[in-house]
Design a protein around this motif. Sequence first.
Motif, PDB file in Angstrom:
ATOM      1  N   VAL A 163     -11.140   9.833  -3.481  1.00 59.02           N
ATOM      2  CA  VAL A 163     -10.801   8.838  -2.179  1.00 59.02           C
ATOM      3  C   VAL A 163     -10.075   7.557  -2.918  1.00 59.02           C
ATOM      4  CG1 VAL A 163     -11.490   7.225  -0.740  1.00 59.02           C
ATOM      5  CG2 VAL A 163     -12.236   9.501  -0.606  1.00 59.02           C
ATOM      6  N   PRO A 164     -10.524   7.060  -3.987  1.00 53.65           N
ATOM      7  CA  PRO A 164      -9.647   5.735  -4.537  1.00 53.65           C
ATOM      8  C   PRO A 164      -8.287   6.248  -4.827  1.00 53.65           C
ATOM      9  CG  PRO A 164     -11.954   5.800  -5.471  1.00 53.65           C
ATOM     10  CD  PRO A 164     -11.831   7.144  -4.829  1.00 53.65           C
ATOM     11  N   GLN A 165      -8.046   7.399  -5.267  1.00 49.82           N
ATOM     12  CA  GLN A 165      -6.711   7.824  -5.845  1.00 49.82           C
ATOM     13  C   GLN A 165      -5.845   8.534  -4.686  1.00 49.82           C
ATOM     14  OE1 GLN A 165      -7.379   9.882  -9.492  1.00 49.82           O
ATOM     15  NE2 GLN A 165      -6.275   8.346 -10.408  1.00 49.82           N
ATOM     16  N   LEU A 166      -6.488   9.176  -3.893  1.00 53.60           N
ATOM     17  CA  LEU A 166      -5.894   9.789  -2.731  1.00 53.60           C
ATOM     18  C   LEU A 166      -5.340   9.110  -1.846  1.00 53.60           C
ATOM     19  CD1 LEU A 166      -8.441  12.869  -1.928  1.00 53.60           C
ATOM     20  CD2 LEU A 166      -6.277  12.987  -3.203  1.00 53.60           C
ATOM     21  N   PHE A 167      -5.991   7.882  -1.799  1.00 53.61           N
ATOM     22  CA  PHE A 167      -5.377   6.700  -0.675  1.00 53.61           C
ATOM     23  C   PHE A 167      -4.970   5.603  -1.445  1.00 53.61           C
ATOM     24  CE2 PHE A 167      -8.848   9.225   1.414  1.00 53.61           C
ATOM     25  CZ  PHE A 167      -8.004   9.577   3.056  1.00 53.61           C
ATOM     26  N   ILE A 187      -8.691  -5.720  -2.731  1.00 52.45           N
ATOM     27  CA  ILE A 187     -10.262  -6.021  -2.813  1.00 52.45           C
ATOM     28  C   ILE A 187     -11.085  -4.470  -2.739  1.00 52.45           C
ATOM     29  CG2 ILE A 187     -12.189  -6.918  -1.586  1.00 52.45           C
ATOM     30  CD1 ILE A 187      -9.985  -9.180  -0.745  1.00 52.45           C
ATOM     31  N   LEU A 188     -10.702  -3.842  -1.849  1.00 51.42           N
ATOM     32  CA  LEU A 188     -11.243  -2.404  -1.702  1.00 51.42           C
ATOM     33  C   LEU A 188     -11.222  -1.484  -2.844  1.00 51.42           C
ATOM     34  CD1 LEU A 188     -12.999  -0.855   0.463  1.00 51.42           C
ATOM     35  CD2 LEU A 188     -10.857   0.022   1.437  1.00 51.42           C
ATOM     36  N   GLY A 189     -10.050  -1.546  -3.689  1.00 49.85           N
ATOM     37  CA  GLY A 189      -9.940  -0.784  -4.699  1.00 49.85           C
ATOM     38  C   GLY A 189     -10.640  -1.367  -5.897  1.00 49.85           C
ATOM     39  N   SER A 190     -10.819  -2.633  -6.051  1.00 49.80           N
ATOM     40  CA  SER A 190     -11.671  -3.334  -6.959  1.00 49.80           C
ATOM     41  C   SER A 190     -13.155  -2.960  -6.765  1.00 49.80           C
ATOM     42  CB  SER A 190     -11.465  -4.848  -7.005  1.00 49.80           C
ATOM     43  OG  SER A 190     -10.142  -5.119  -7.323  1.00 49.80           O
ATOM     44  N   VAL A 191     -13.570  -2.940  -5.654  1.00 50.09           N
ATOM     45  CA  VAL A 191     -14.989  -2.695  -5.404  1.00 50.09           C
ATOM     46  C   VAL A 191     -15.541  -1.083  -5.657  1.00 50.09           C
ATOM     47  CG1 VAL A 191     -16.698  -2.384  -3.193  1.00 50.09           C
ATOM     48  CG2 VAL A 191     -15.142  -4.346  -3.543  1.00 50.09           C
ATOM     49  N   ASN A 237      -8.692  10.324 -14.395  1.00 48.46           N
ATOM     50  CA  ASN A 237      -8.521  10.673 -13.014  1.00 48.46           C
ATOM     51  C   ASN A 237      -9.634  10.825 -12.275  1.00 48.46           C
ATOM     52  OD1 ASN A 237      -5.495   9.882 -12.899  1.00 48.46           O
ATOM     53  ND2 ASN A 237      -5.282  11.844 -14.406  1.00 48.46           N
ATOM     54  N   PHE A 238      -9.727  10.492 -10.914  1.00 49.28           N
ATOM     55  CA  PHE A 238     -10.915  10.723 -10.395  1.00 49.28           C
ATOM     56  C   PHE A 238     -10.959  12.159  -9.503  1.00 49.28           C
ATOM     57  CE2 PHE A 238     -10.873   5.806  -9.441  1.00 49.28           C
ATOM     58  CZ  PHE A 238     -11.151   5.668 -10.725  1.00 49.28           C
ATOM     59  N   THR A 239     -11.343  13.220 -10.358  1.00 51.08           N
ATOM     60  CA  THR A 239     -11.426  14.514  -9.793  1.00 51.08           C
ATOM     61  C   THR A 239     -12.864  15.230 -10.548  1.00 51.08           C
ATOM     62  OG1 THR A 239     -10.426  15.741 -11.830  1.00 51.08           O
ATOM     63  CG2 THR A 239      -9.230  14.901 -10.053  1.00 51.08           C
TER      64      THR A 239
END
Length: 408
Positions: free
Chosen positions: A293-297, A331-335, A360-362
């Motif tokens: 999710v962090p990378q997809l969005f 902020i959301l990405g940092s969290v 990478n987040f997979t």
Amino acid sequence: MSGLTIAISGFIAMCTYLVTSRMIPRFKDMFINANLYGKDLCKRDQPQVPESFGVLIGCAFLVAMFFFIPIPVTFEKAAMPDVQTGAKPATFPHEEFAEMIAALLSICCMILLGFADDVLDLRWRHKLLLPTIATLPLLMVYYVNCNITTVILPKFARPLFGYSLDIGIFYYIYMGMLAVFCTNAINILAGINGLEVGQSVVISASVLCYNFIELAQRHQMDCHKFSIYLMLPFLAVSLALWKYNKYPSQVFVGDTYCYFAGMTFAVVGILGHFSKTLLLLFIPQILNFLYSVPQLFHFVPCPRHRLPKYDPKTDLLHISTTEFHPRELNILGSVMVYILKKLKLISWKEQSDGRVITNNFTLINFVLVVFGPVHEKVVTQFLLGFQLICTIFAMIIRYPLASCFYDT
């Protein structure tokens, strides 16, 4: 008659497997000559491998289903009492026939759109929109035939809301989102030899096991027969494809197969009335989606390709990385990054200039974070083994544990 129609479906599936197994190697040169090929970047010599073979597999599945469609119709007619005997004639199963045609229409649309993606390299927003459009015929047939939008509530919620709750249009939104999720979930957990097809084989075999268990208990028999009719030929063509797609891959499946597989699962889940159970069989795909999710969005920088890196010297896979400065994140990405870092779910390497290098987040990269560089075949075997373990866990949730929350 249902046992006989299932047996005929199984026979057609076996024939389809044999034909597809012989057909795949004969089409390899044709795909290469049409410039439908790519390099296998995880091999030392980086051979040219024909890709987009999902379109061939999807066509084989459709042909098998076209041969099967007359079978249940013929047996329904044969089972009708003779009017001359005075017995009341049985009603022709128009609803089931419409569901089958709508299901094949949606699957056919996704095969076409998937091949368009392979050829035209569509943007992500199109990949989210197209499955929604392809699901519309399916949802319309569901609306006309049954229009059931009531969900059974677990025991702990019944004192507040009652035994069931009619959620109306939100149920259709949920089914549309299910189709979008299924078609893209397999697509984002992909990129190494045999993984896309392997996970689809495990899921389809799991769906069939669930269908046969429910048939043995005589639960919603028509719905589970419908699912079996679709899953048997799907499993057959997938096994034939996996024979050539497993390590070392002789063919690549492309986005076409991922969309085709995802829509087939969505179809049986929606029209078979077991969408919640289907999601239980997608636990690895759900975990991969949540992790991504962090990378997809784009809360965290996301490169075009997130495949693991290949080291030709050791013949092992290493994590692929992304680089950013913490100040670049909102902020959301940092969290999100903070939580993943604290839970040690990502690698974290700080540079002298304050920038950070992380994987990478997979789920594929996560395996490499935990176990270090390993061979491509081992990564595939690990993820398919995890898929199988999750299936067993899903069955435990569906049967022994479900009685704690729902009436049996």
